[in-house]
Design a protein around this motif. Structure first.
Motif, short mmCIF file in Angstrom:
data_model
loop_
_atom_site.label_atom_id
_atom_site.label_comp_id
_atom_site.label_asym_id
_atom_site.label_seq_id
_atom_site.Cartn_x
_atom_site.Cartn_y
_atom_site.Cartn_z
N ALA A 1 0.88 9.04 -6.00
CA ALA A 1 1.00 10.45 -5.61
C ALA A 1 1.85 11.22 -6.62
O ALA A 1 1.67 12.42 -6.81
CB ALA A 1 1.59 10.56 -4.21
N ARG A 2 2.75 10.53 -7.25
CA ARG A 2 3.60 11.17 -8.27
C ARG A 2 2.76 11.74 -9.40
O ARG A 2 3.11 12.76 -10.00
CB ARG A 2 4.62 10.17 -8.80
CG ARG A 2 5.61 10.77 -9.74
CD ARG A 2 6.88 9.93 -9.79
NE ARG A 2 7.83 10.50 -10.69
CZ ARG A 2 8.53 11.61 -10.47
NH1 ARG A 2 8.37 12.27 -9.36
NH2 ARG A 2 9.38 12.06 -11.37
N LEU B 1 0.83 -1.20 0.00
CA LEU B 1 0.00 0.00 0.00
C LEU B 1 0.87 1.26 0.00
O LEU B 1 0.56 2.23 -0.69
CB LEU B 1 -0.95 -0.02 1.20
CG LEU B 1 -2.08 1.00 1.18
CD1 LEU B 1 -3.03 0.72 0.02
CD2 LEU B 1 -2.84 0.97 2.50
N GLU B 2 1.97 1.25 0.75
CA GLU B 2 2.90 2.39 0.76
C GLU B 2 3.49 2.63 -0.63
O GLU B 2 3.57 3.77 -1.09
CB GLU B 2 4.03 2.15 1.76
CG GLU B 2 3.68 2.40 3.19
CD GLU B 2 3.56 3.87 3.55
OE1 GLU B 2 4.06 4.74 2.80
OE2 GLU B 2 2.95 4.14 4.59
N THR B 3 3.91 1.57 -1.28
CA THR B 3 4.51 1.69 -2.61
C THR B 3 3.50 2.24 -3.62
O THR B 3 3.82 3.13 -4.41
CB THR B 3 5.03 0.32 -3.08
OG1 THR B 3 6.00 -0.13 -2.13
CG2 THR B 3 5.68 0.41 -4.45
N VAL B 4 2.28 1.73 -3.57
CA VAL B 4 1.24 2.20 -4.48
C VAL B 4 0.92 3.67 -4.21
O VAL B 4 0.71 4.45 -5.14
CB VAL B 4 -0.02 1.31 -4.37
CG1 VAL B 4 -1.20 1.93 -5.06
CG2 VAL B 4 0.27 -0.07 -4.93
N ALA C 1 1.54 10.02 1.64
CA ALA C 1 2.59 10.72 0.89
C ALA C 1 2.31 12.21 1.03
O ALA C 1 1.21 12.68 0.74
CB ALA C 1 2.57 10.31 -0.58
N ALA C 2 3.30 12.96 1.50
CA ALA C 2 3.19 14.42 1.63
C ALA C 2 4.28 15.05 0.77
O ALA C 2 5.44 14.65 0.84
CB ALA C 2 3.33 14.84 3.07
N PHE C 3 3.91 16.04 -0.04
CA PHE C 3 4.87 16.62 -0.97
C PHE C 3 4.38 18.00 -1.42
O PHE C 3 3.25 18.38 -1.18
CB PHE C 3 5.03 15.71 -2.20
CG PHE C 3 3.72 15.33 -2.84
CD1 PHE C 3 3.16 16.12 -3.83
CD2 PHE C 3 3.05 14.18 -2.44
CE1 PHE C 3 1.95 15.78 -4.40
CE2 PHE C 3 1.83 13.82 -3.01
CZ PHE C 3 1.28 14.63 -3.99
N ARG C 4 5.28 18.72 -2.07
CA ARG C 4 4.94 19.98 -2.71
C ARG C 4 4.82 19.72 -4.21
O ARG C 4 5.70 19.11 -4.82
CB ARG C 4 6.02 21.03 -2.45
CG ARG C 4 5.71 22.39 -3.07
CD ARG C 4 6.83 23.40 -2.84
NE ARG C 4 7.12 23.62 -1.45
CZ ARG C 4 6.50 24.51 -0.67
NH1 ARG C 4 5.54 25.25 -1.15
NH2 ARG C 4 6.86 24.62 0.61
N ASN C 5 3.70 20.17 -4.79
CA ASN C 5 3.51 20.00 -6.23
C ASN C 5 4.61 20.73 -7.01
O ASN C 5 5.05 21.81 -6.62
CB ASN C 5 2.15 20.57 -6.66
CG ASN C 5 1.02 19.61 -6.40
OD1 ASN C 5 1.23 18.43 -6.16
ND2 ASN C 5 -0.21 20.12 -6.47
N GLU C 6 5.01 20.13 -8.11
CA GLU C 6 5.99 20.74 -8.97
C GLU C 6 5.35 21.91 -9.74
O GLU C 6 4.13 21.92 -9.94
CB GLU C 6 6.54 19.71 -9.96
CG GLU C 6 7.35 18.63 -9.30
CD GLU C 6 7.86 17.58 -10.26
OE1 GLU C 6 7.47 17.61 -11.46
OE2 GLU C 6 8.61 16.72 -9.82
N PRO C 7 6.14 22.85 -10.19
CA PRO C 7 5.57 23.96 -10.98
C PRO C 7 5.31 23.52 -12.42
O PRO C 7 6.13 23.73 -13.32
CB PRO C 7 6.66 25.04 -10.91
CG PRO C 7 7.92 24.30 -10.66
CD PRO C 7 7.55 23.06 -9.90
N TYR C 8 4.18 22.90 -12.64
CA TYR C 8 3.87 22.36 -13.97
C TYR C 8 3.30 23.41 -14.88
O TYR C 8 2.79 24.42 -14.57
CB TYR C 8 2.92 21.15 -13.86
CG TYR C 8 1.71 21.33 -12.99
CD1 TYR C 8 0.53 21.83 -13.54
CD2 TYR C 8 1.74 21.01 -11.64
CE1 TYR C 8 -0.58 21.99 -12.74
CE2 TYR C 8 0.63 21.17 -10.86
CZ TYR C 8 -0.53 21.68 -11.41
OH TYR C 8 -1.65 21.83 -10.61
#
Length: 181
Positions: A65-66, A57-60, A174-181
């Motif tokens: 999240a990517r 579940l962590e891997t998925v 998963a916690a992250f900052r979105n990339e500037p797309y």
């Protein structure tokens, strides 16, 4: 008729013979040890399976999240059901993804404003959060996946359940900052 002294002596002889006789002692000892041994063995196996399922579940979660972090989900207009379909495409075994996986996606302006509530109420019932806010470029996003894993060995005295009904809530974040797309 036999005398009481004679029958006592015969009883003593029988008990002495029974004590000296070792045939069947291994079977009796195994019958005493086997339930504890098998209960421990099944508890170890179930713990390993729950741990493995949590790692899957962590891997998925990290892989899915990517899709949000890179902006692919936002630019293609993914809804919550679209994102769940994407997640379910990554899970091939071990889970009933369609009926069992719950998804929570929340966006924040800063890491300090992240607030995550526990999805288990006072009665040990799972209250699935129903959020889908993937945010925009530069936003902080928290993606959580939940799965209620059924447990079997809890009836033997080993209980790792944290939900009612002999279930364990598996959670991946998963916690992250979105990339500037």
């Amino acid at each position: 008729m036999s005398s009481p002294a004679g029958s006592t002596a015969t009883l003593r002889k029988a008990l002495r013979r029974f004590r000296r006789n070792r045939r069947g002692s291994a079977a009796v000892e195994f019958a005493l040890v086997a339930p504890v041994f098998f209960a421990l063995l099944f508890a170890i196996i179930e713990t390993a399976i729950v741990f493995f399922a949590g790692q899957v579940l962590e891997t998925v979660t990290q892989d899915s999240a990517r899709m949000i972090m890179t902006g692919q989900a936002q630019t293609t207009g993914y809804s919550q059901s679209d994102f769940k379909t994407y997640v379910c495409g990554k899970i091939t075994v071990m889970f009933d993804c369609t009926n069992g996986i719950s998804i929570d996606v929340q966006s924040y302006s800063a890491f300090s404003s992240v607030s995550i509530a526990a999805p288990i109420d006072g009665s040990k019932n799972f209250v699935p959060p129903n959020n889908y806010s993937p945010g925009g470029p530069g936003d902080i996003v928290v993606v959580r996946l939940f799965y209620q894993w059924p447990l079997i060995v809890t009836g033997l005295g080993y209980n790792i359940a944290n939900l009612a009904g002999s279930k364990r809530l598996l959670t991946a974040t998963a916690a992250f900052r979105n990339e500037p797309y």
